[in-house]
Motif scaffolding. Structure first.
Motif: not given
Length: 241
Positions: A113, A116-117, A150, A154, A205, A208, A211, A214-215
């Motif tokens: 994460l 990515h950010l 976050l 996670c 998201l 995004q 993301l 992914a979620v």
């Protein structure tokens, strides 16, 4: 006479989250009190920083993340408490609680994460999440709080995934009496519930795609694996000829 705390779970029989709460010097917090404190600290910090830096636009997303993490804490405690009450194979309990794999999975998710950010998002040309939420020059303390929340998410995602994987292995490897099988199905359903709660993050998201995928993929994977574990538990009566 029983010593105070003798009936409490010992370290190595708990999630890392539970061990940390139980190891705080001078503190004796119930599960509910620890979760309430978690919500209060994070939510109050969010409101104060939003007021100081005029970042009210971040409050809905931050509140959703804090809420999902808090629900995750509650469901983790329910899952672990219910599991420890059962007469289960020691290997299963050791894999579930003593391996620390949920922390490893949480770290891997968090590192991905952060990458990515701060790297992939800005380089890919996608809408960068940090500037969209915090502006072009985000305050350091706000970024610190965001990363802390976050990480909390996670870690709980890693725990949910590990619980699902170990549950699938458990259902493949062992058979149980009818009452234990029913109780294990409830814990599997508990894990599915936590996966589904994370759908609350998806509206934030939409811009995004990585993301979001992914979620959403995590929610689907945990739901599928936990459902398979639920459906394939065998009872001793069912295997008897």
């Amino acid at each position: 006479m029983t010593a105070a705390g003798e009936d409490a779970p010992q370290y190595g029989e708990t999630w890392v989250y539970e061990s940390i709460v139980g190891a705080l010097p001078g503190a004796s917090l119930s599960g509910r009190a620890a979760i309430a404190l978690q919500i209060a600290i994070f939510q109050a910090s969010l409101f104060v920083l939003a007021w100081v830096y005029d970042l009210w636009a971040v409050v809905p997303a931050g509140t959703a993340a804090i809420g999902v993490a808090a629900v995750g804490s509650a469901l983790m405690l329910r899952f672990s408490t219910a599991t420890r009450k059962l007469d289960l194979p020691p290997t299963y309990q050791r894999f579930l609680f003593s391996s620390g794999i949920e922390v490893v999975l949480g770290v891997l998710a968090f590192v991905a994460l952060v990458t990515h950010l701060f790297v992939y998002g800005p380089q890919s040309g996608d809408s960068a999440l940090l500037p969209a939420l915090l502006g072009p020059d985000p305050p350091v303390i706000v970024v610190y709080l965001m990363l802390l929340v976050l990480w909390d998410l996670c870690y709980r995602i890693g725990t949910s995934w590990w619980a699902a994987v170990v549950a699938a292995w458990r259902s493949y490897r062992y058979t149980f009496d009818a009452d234990t099988a029913a109780a294990l199905r409830r814990t599997d359903a508990n894990n599915v519930a936590f996966g589904l709660i994370q759908i609350a993050l998806l509206p934030f998201l939409r811009e995004q795609p990585v993301l979001f995928a992914a979620v959403a993929g995590h929610v689907v994977a945990v739901t599928v694996v936990s459902t398979v574990a639920f459906a394939t538990i065998e009872t001793e009566d069912a295997t008897a000829v």
